[in-house]
Design a protein around this motif. Structure first.
Motif, PDB file in Angstrom:
ATOM      1  N   ASP A  32       0.844  -1.203   0.000  1.00  9.09           N
ATOM      2  CA  ASP A  32       0.000   0.000   0.000  1.00  9.09           C
ATOM      3  C   ASP A  32       0.887   1.263   0.000  1.00  9.09           C
ATOM      4  N   ARG A  35      -0.039   4.083   2.544  1.00 10.35           N
ATOM      5  CA  ARG A  35       0.403   3.755   3.904  1.00 10.35           C
ATOM      6  C   ARG A  35       1.921   3.979   4.045  1.00 10.35           C
ATOM      7  N   ARG A  62       7.150  -7.716  14.863  1.00 11.31           N
ATOM      8  CA  ARG A  62       6.198  -8.432  13.994  1.00 11.31           C
ATOM      9  C   ARG A  62       6.828  -9.674  13.380  1.00 11.31           C
ATOM     10  N   CYS A 204       8.884 -10.453   0.483  1.00 12.64           N
ATOM     11  CA  CYS A 204       8.617  -9.352   1.414  1.00 12.64           C
ATOM     12  C   CYS A 204       9.856  -8.475   1.356  1.00 12.64           C
ATOM     13  N   VAL A 256       4.870  -2.323   5.641  1.00 10.42           N
ATOM     14  CA  VAL A 256       3.846  -2.269   4.578  1.00 10.42           C
ATOM     15  C   VAL A 256       3.839  -3.582   3.787  1.00 10.42           C
ATOM     16  N   ASP A 259       2.003  -6.294   5.622  1.00 15.75           N
ATOM     17  CA  ASP A 259       0.540  -6.153   5.547  1.00 15.75           C
ATOM     18  C   ASP A 259      -0.024  -6.842   4.307  1.00 15.75           C
ATOM     19  N   SER A 260       0.762  -6.878   3.233  1.00 14.71           N
ATOM     20  CA  SER A 260       0.256  -7.430   1.966  1.00 14.71           C
ATOM     21  C   SER A 260       0.805  -8.816   1.656  1.00 14.71           C
TER      22      SER A 260
END
Ligand code: T4K
Length: 406
Positions: A32, A35, A62, A204, A256, A259-260
């Motif tokens: 995103d 974001r 995380r 990632c 970010v 998140d995806s």
């Protein structure tokens, strides 16, 4: 990405390449953007840009949660992560590792004055062969460094058994393996420590970046020191260190990307399936799909094997694709053992690497990820199929240098 024409009119026969812009391996996944911009603005407003900032700490938390490990030490890239890991583990002498990997794995050891000893891979999984690893142990061996190549988990039980029997450290280069698991357990927790890459080309990404993960509290403390020049507090340096820190902008990209991640995996899975269907009836082509029970994949790498029955070699097919503006890669040709300084240091190591050498001659990595479209992948399959169906004409054209850039 739009595809210009559905007519098979290969560039080497004088046609136009089918894509409005190049399609290539490694095009990054981007989450995103709004974001990301927000996070960047916050970092700029806060005027805290690097040195263990809040985004780096949030990213590490995380990662630890997702991977189920106690410690995550984020780094500026995985190569430096491997280097500080070797130093923090006190590795020296020789370390057994595959030659079938990106040269960074070997270089990271060499920078630490360690000699990489190249070991062959299993013919089915293409990961480090525990039996040959055991045979290569010498009085100078201090560790085994497996590589979860293409995200395929190594034979972690076999390698653990060898390492324990000989009292060696066991670490993994997990650069390709973020998001994968074995029997429900995330890759990252099988070695004494493992290192992931978040380079732009990874599932990632943090632009550039890496992380060393471990459950060992003391090792994690040494890694944190090594990452930041050996500073334990302001004005107090207690050990040799380097600058291996991850900047805030990279960690923001990492947050970010996380998140995806599920969405990236799903797109990759669909792409992989598209290739599988598109190539299943093409003579001489298969996709690498290792028989490792209970593994989960992120499908980040589409690795095609070109067999003799294709009638064209791997390199000829790579040339055909290049002429069509499709960038494939023959990773990790020609193998670390045939690259410098290793080729000169140990000119005969190829003799014990027959599986590695054979795989390196027949594999080609194809584009995937969120920058592609289903239509584009269909076209790649059609081009491969068409080229193979007209193999002798294609070979003549390639030899005469016909068509566009080849
Ligand atoms: N261990 C293993 C097993 C690894 O594969 C790697 C890295 C490492 C350790 C070390 O991790 P890091 O220190 O890098 O975190 C690329 C990457 O630079 C490298 O990270 C990666 N493995 C390796 C497999 O691929 P090259 O030499 O192939 O990069 P390059 O510039 O040719 O780009 C590869 C493809 O990606 C091209 O088709 C272009 C495309 N690309 C690249 C970038 C950077 C894009 O489309 N956009 C981009 O922003 O090494």
């Amino acid at each position: 990405m739009s595809v210009k024409s559905a007519v098979l009119d290969l560039a080497i026969f004088g046609g136009e390449p089918p894509f409005d812009r190049p399609l290539h391996v490694g095009a990054p996944n981007i989450g995103d953007r709004d974001r990301l911009r927000e996070l960047l603005d916050d970092a700029l407003d806060r005027r805290w840009l690097t040195n263990d900032g809040p985004y780096v700490q949030a990213f590490e938390r995380r990662l630890a949660e997702r991977l189920g490990v106690r410690h995550c030490v984020a780094t500026c890239n995985a190569t430096t992560g491997l280097m500080i890991l070797a130093a923090a583990m006190g590795l020296r002498g020789e370390v057994i590792m595959p030659s079938f990997t990106f040269v960074a794995t070997a270089h990271a050891l060499t920078w630490q004055g360690i000699t990489p000893v190249f070991c062959d891979v299993d013919p089915d999984t293409w990961t480090l062969d525990p039996r040959q690893a055991a045979d290569l142990i010498s009085p100078r061996t201090t560790a085994i460094l497996g590589v979860h190549l293409w995200g395929t988990p190594c034979d972690v039980a076999g390698l653990r058994e060898v390492a324990s029997r000989h009292d060696l450290a066991l670490a993994y280069d997990a650069a390709h393996a973020f998001g994968t698991s074995l029997a429900g357990r995330s890759v990252g927790s099988f070695g004494d420590a493992e290192v992931f890459s978040f380079h732009a080309t990874k599932i990632c990404n943090t632009f550039e970046g890496g992380v060393v993960v471990t459950d060992d509290d003391d090792l994690a403390a040494r890694l944190a020191l090594a990452r930041n020049f050996g500073f334990i507090e302001v004005d107090r340096v207690v050990s040799l260190g380097i600058n291996a820190k991850m900047p805030e902008v990279n960690a923001a990209m990492g947050l970010v990307s996380l998140d995806s991640l599920d969405q990236f995996v799903e797109i990759n899975r669909r792409n992989w399936e598209r290739y599988r269907v598109g190539l299943e009836n093409v003579t001489g082509l298969t996709l690498y799909d290792p028989p490792v029970p209970e593994r989960s994949s992120t499908y980040q790498y589409v690795v095609m094997e070109v067999h003799e029955s294709a009638g064209l070699s791997r390199d000829e097919l790579g040339q055909v694709l290049a002429a069509e503006n499709i960038g494939s890669r023959r990773y990790f040709y020609p193998g670390c053992h045939r690259m410098e300084p290793y080729r000169t240091q140990c000119p005969d190591s190829g003799l014990r690497l027959p599986v590695t050498e054979a795989i390196l001659e027949r594999t080609l990595v194809l584009p995937t990820g969120t920058a592609t479209t289903a239509e584009a992948l269909d076209r790649v399959c059609e081009i491969l199929s068409f080229a193979i169906s007209r193999a002798s004409e294609v070979r003549v054209r390639l030899r005469s240098g016909s068509g566009r850039q080849v």
